[in-house]
Write an enzyme that holds these catalytic residues in place. Sequence first.
Site, short mmCIF file in Angstrom:
data_model
loop_
_atom_site.label_atom_id
_atom_site.label_comp_id
_atom_site.label_asym_id
_atom_site.label_seq_id
_atom_site.Cartn_x
_atom_site.Cartn_y
_atom_site.Cartn_z
N ASP A 28 -56.80 6.39 39.24
CA ASP A 28 -58.25 6.54 39.33
C ASP A 28 -58.89 5.38 38.56
O ASP A 28 -58.20 4.45 38.12
CB ASP A 28 -58.70 7.91 38.81
CG ASP A 28 -58.38 8.15 37.34
OD1 ASP A 28 -58.10 7.18 36.59
OD2 ASP A 28 -58.42 9.31 36.91
N PHE A 29 -60.17 5.44 38.37
CA PHE A 29 -60.89 4.34 37.73
C PHE A 29 -60.45 4.07 36.29
O PHE A 29 -60.65 2.98 35.78
CB PHE A 29 -62.41 4.59 37.77
CG PHE A 29 -62.84 5.74 36.91
CD1 PHE A 29 -63.24 5.53 35.59
CD2 PHE A 29 -62.84 7.04 37.40
CE1 PHE A 29 -63.63 6.60 34.79
CE2 PHE A 29 -63.22 8.10 36.60
CZ PHE A 29 -63.62 7.88 35.29
#
Length: 151
Positions: free
Chosen positions: A33-34
């Site tokens: 994810d980020f």
Amino acid sequence: MITSNQPYQGHFTEIDGVQTHIFALRVYFEDTDFSGVVYHARYLHFMERARSDMLARADIDQAAAFAQGLGAYAVSAMDMKFHAPAHFDDALVVQSCVEKVGGASVHISQQIFRNETLLLSAQVRAAFVAPGGRPARQPAHWIKKFNQIAA
């Protein structure tokens, strides 16, 4: 220079007296994810690759069974517990063990490790499903092979 066009294959080894399939992989940027932590759904991909490779290493040919109209495996139940996160560029190992074999299903225990750290544990039940979508008896020689590697 390319020396082989063969993809990576896992292998069976005995761990604590149990036949265990070992499948190594690396976490890529696309798996995260980020924040650089592996997105929870990606673990399903890692475990599926390991289970598919385990079947291939046990000489269970899913593609041939499907082509012959016998059916294919479908995950019918899964229980997962996350213990610690994996991160971008981690080297992981998926350990898979056949726990129980039934006429139409197989129960597989899977664990994902980064070195000695347990990241995830899962119990998976895969049902053999006929082309019409109903459970079916899995091929007898597959049951025999599963029993040979069962815990």
